[in-house]
Design a protein around this motif. Structure first.
Motif, PDB file in Angstrom:
ATOM      1  N   GLN A 159       0.817  -1.265   0.068  1.00 25.70           N
ATOM      2  CA  GLN A 159      -0.140   0.042  -0.036  1.00 25.70           C
ATOM      3  C   GLN A 159       0.873   1.283  -0.071  1.00 25.70           C
ATOM      4  OE1 GLN A 159      -2.946  -0.089   3.233  1.00 25.70           O
ATOM      5  NE2 GLN A 159      -3.654   2.043   2.587  1.00 25.70           N
ATOM      6  N   ASN A 160       0.400   2.156  -0.804  1.00 24.03           N
ATOM      7  CA  ASN A 160       1.005   3.422  -1.008  1.00 24.03           C
ATOM      8  C   ASN A 160       2.550   3.410  -1.633  1.00 24.03           C
ATOM      9  OD1 ASN A 160      -1.094   4.667  -0.094  1.00 24.03           O
ATOM     10  ND2 ASN A 160      -0.795   4.666   1.744  1.00 24.03           N
ATOM     11  N   CYS A 161       2.916   2.672  -2.058  1.00 27.07           N
ATOM     12  CA  CYS A 161       4.202   2.601  -2.983  1.00 27.07           C
ATOM     13  C   CYS A 161       3.807   3.551  -4.161  1.00 27.07           C
ATOM     14  CB  CYS A 161       4.670   0.916  -3.286  1.00 27.07           C
ATOM     15  SG  CYS A 161       4.898  -0.146  -1.808  1.00 27.07           S
ATOM     16  N   ALA A 162       4.050   4.904  -3.876  1.00 27.47           N
ATOM     17  CA  ALA A 162       3.643   5.665  -4.852  1.00 27.47           C
ATOM     18  C   ALA A 162       4.522   5.701  -5.962  1.00 27.47           C
ATOM     19  CB  ALA A 162       3.497   7.099  -4.026  1.00 27.47           C
TER      20      ALA A 162
ATOM     21  N   THR B  56      -3.480  -0.554  -2.848  1.00 24.75           N
ATOM     22  CA  THR B  56      -4.038   0.740  -2.737  1.00 24.75           C
ATOM     23  C   THR B  56      -2.991   1.823  -2.752  1.00 24.75           C
ATOM     24  OG1 THR B  56      -5.830  -0.023  -1.667  1.00 24.75           O
ATOM     25  CG2 THR B  56      -5.222   2.349  -1.099  1.00 24.75           C
ATOM     26  N   GLY B  57      -3.335   3.036  -3.794  1.00 22.96           N
ATOM     27  CA  GLY B  57      -2.390   4.151  -3.392  1.00 22.96           C
ATOM     28  C   GLY B  57      -1.061   3.970  -4.240  1.00 22.96           C
ATOM     29  N   CYS B  58      -0.877   2.876  -5.339  1.00 16.97           N
ATOM     30  CA  CYS B  58       0.153   2.820  -6.048  1.00 16.97           C
ATOM     31  C   CYS B  58       0.116   3.895  -7.140  1.00 16.97           C
ATOM     32  CB  CYS B  58       0.441   1.515  -6.494  1.00 16.97           C
ATOM     33  SG  CYS B  58       0.671   0.430  -5.012  1.00 16.97           S
ATOM     34  N   LEU B  59       0.389   5.061  -7.141  1.00 12.81           N
ATOM     35  CA  LEU B  59      -0.082   6.039  -7.986  1.00 12.81           C
ATOM     36  C   LEU B  59       0.817   6.057  -9.371  1.00 12.81           C
ATOM     37  CD1 LEU B  59      -0.274   9.057  -5.647  1.00 12.81           C
ATOM     38  CD2 LEU B  59      -1.977   7.710  -6.447  1.00 12.81           C
ATOM     39  N   SER B  60       1.729   5.467  -9.352  1.00 15.69           N
ATOM     40  CA  SER B  60       2.750   5.395 -10.510  1.00 15.69           C
ATOM     41  C   SER B  60       2.300   4.010 -11.315  1.00 15.69           C
ATOM     42  CB  SER B  60       4.205   5.390 -10.263  1.00 15.69           C
ATOM     43  OG  SER B  60       4.444   6.761  -9.622  1.00 15.69           O
ATOM     44  N   LEU B  61       1.808   2.987 -10.779  1.00 20.19           N
ATOM     45  CA  LEU B  61       1.548   1.818 -11.305  1.00 20.19           C
ATOM     46  C   LEU B  61       0.705   1.790 -12.725  1.00 20.19           C
ATOM     47  CD1 LEU B  61       2.378  -1.210 -11.238  1.00 20.19           C
ATOM     48  CD2 LEU B  61       0.740  -1.497  -9.416  1.00 20.19           C
TER      49      LEU B  61
ATOM     50  N   GLN C 155      -7.421   0.330  -5.311  1.00 18.68           N
ATOM     51  CA  GLN C 155      -8.052   1.761  -5.300  1.00 18.68           C
ATOM     52  C   GLN C 155      -7.227   2.954  -5.337  1.00 18.68           C
ATOM     53  OE1 GLN C 155     -10.580   3.304  -1.851  1.00 18.68           O
ATOM     54  NE2 GLN C 155      -9.089   2.644  -0.399  1.00 18.68           N
ATOM     55  N   ALA C 156      -7.388   4.054  -5.659  1.00 21.71           N
ATOM     56  CA  ALA C 156      -6.745   5.398  -5.719  1.00 21.71           C
ATOM     57  C   ALA C 156      -5.358   4.997  -6.212  1.00 21.71           C
ATOM     58  CB  ALA C 156      -6.834   5.742  -4.274  1.00 21.71           C
ATOM     59  N   GLY C 157      -5.297   4.533  -7.481  1.00 24.00           N
ATOM     60  CA  GLY C 157      -3.902   4.208  -8.072  1.00 24.00           C
ATOM     61  C   GLY C 157      -3.858   4.937  -9.400  1.00 24.00           C
TER      62      GLY C 157
ATOM     63  N   PHE D 238     -11.653  -0.912  -7.767  1.00 22.45           N
ATOM     64  CA  PHE D 238     -10.573  -0.006  -8.617  1.00 22.45           C
ATOM     65  C   PHE D 238     -10.988   1.322  -8.414  1.00 22.45           C
ATOM     66  CE2 PHE D 238     -10.935  -4.089 -10.477  1.00 22.45           C
ATOM     67  CZ  PHE D 238      -9.582  -4.418 -10.732  1.00 22.45           C
ATOM     68  N   THR D 239     -11.767   1.879  -7.439  1.00 21.54           N
ATOM     69  CA  THR D 239     -12.187   3.027  -7.119  1.00 21.54           C
ATOM     70  C   THR D 239     -11.060   4.451  -7.338  1.00 21.54           C
ATOM     71  OG1 THR D 239     -13.952   2.673  -5.444  1.00 21.54           O
ATOM     72  CG2 THR D 239     -12.892   5.058  -5.298  1.00 21.54           C
ATOM     73  N   SER D 240     -11.521   5.489  -8.056  1.00 22.88           N
ATOM     74  CA  SER D 240     -10.619   6.498  -7.982  1.00 22.88           C
ATOM     75  C   SER D 240      -9.154   6.180  -8.857  1.00 22.88           C
ATOM     76  CB  SER D 240     -10.525   7.216  -6.896  1.00 22.88           C
ATOM     77  OG  SER D 240     -11.527   7.550  -6.265  1.00 22.88           O
ATOM     78  N   ASN D 241      -9.238   5.016  -9.733  1.00 26.13           N
ATOM     79  CA  ASN D 241      -8.105   5.079 -10.731  1.00 26.13           C
ATOM     80  C   ASN D 241      -8.643   5.871 -11.952  1.00 26.13           C
ATOM     81  OD1 ASN D 241      -5.843   2.801 -10.400  1.00 26.13           O
ATOM     82  ND2 ASN D 241      -7.784   2.253  -9.165  1.00 26.13           N
TER      83      ASN D 241
END
Length: 203
Positions: free
Chosen positions: A63-66, A86-91, A109-111, A130-133
């Motif tokens: 989680q959150n490995c941004a 969750t929260g893997c923004l760059s993946l 979610q949130a990725g 998959f919310t907020s991808n």
């Protein structure tokens, strides 16, 4: 092996290999892959190759490995825990192994995922999976899916499917499953289905 900690002599790029059969679970602020230093170390992890013997990825493990751009999940993995990615923004791309039959709540979610490959083995997609991808461009719901949880694709604003086909085994869709998917214009329901009014209220 049994090595729990290691201090590197200098800054640089390293490859970490994890033996064993599972990646431990954790929480947002502690645990999982990076143990007590997760709030610091998870942010520099850019790529992860999971060993071929691993069968499960614990809840909140990554989680959150941004900064993580790539993760390779081997076909040996059959369980991916809640909030695991969750929260893997760059993946941008994720391939779910064929041994996985359920996508649990909040897993992705949130990725930053643009492309997701789901095998036909999937029978259930959990709530807020998959919310907020917001970069997700297209989805194909596997034919064996019988349940799609609430808010599963909520806020996936960039979905460009002309039509999203809902498999005949699905009997109910939550009011928020595809809410705020602004680009989707049509759903193909292959059988009778119970559809709450809000399920198709996209704006």
């Amino acid at each position: 092996n049994n090595l729990k900690t290691h201090t590197y002599s200098d800054y640089g790029e390293y490859t970490i290999t994890c033996d064993g059969t599972s990646i431990p679970g954790g929480t947002t602020s502690k645990g999982g892959m990076f143990d007590q230093y997760s709030n610091v170390n998870r942010y520099w992890c850019k790529a992860l190759r999971i060993g071929n013997n691993v069968t499960d990825i614990g809840a909140s493990a990554l989680q959150n490995c941004a900064a993580m751009l790539y993760v390779t999940i081997p076909e040996s993995v059959s369980d991916i825990g809640n909030y695991a990615l969750t929260g893997c923004l760059s993946l941008e791309t994720i391939t779910i192994p064929k041994a996985v039959d359920v996508i649990l709540d909040y897993v992705f979610q949130a990725g930053g995922i643009r492309k997701i490959m789901m095998p036909q083995s999937i029978t259930r997609i959990g709530g807020s999976a998959f919310t907020s991808n917001s970069q997700l461009e297209a989805i194909t719901v596997p034919l064996n899916v019988t349940s799609i949880g609430g808010s599963a694709f909520y806020g996936c604003m960039n979905l460009r499917n002309t039509t999203i086909v809902i498999p005949r085994g699905v009997t109910t869709i939550s009011a928020t499953t595809f809410q705020n998917c602004h680009r989707v214009r049509e759903y193909d329901f292959t059988d009778a289905i119970s559809i709450p009014t809000l399920a198709l209220r996209l704006h």
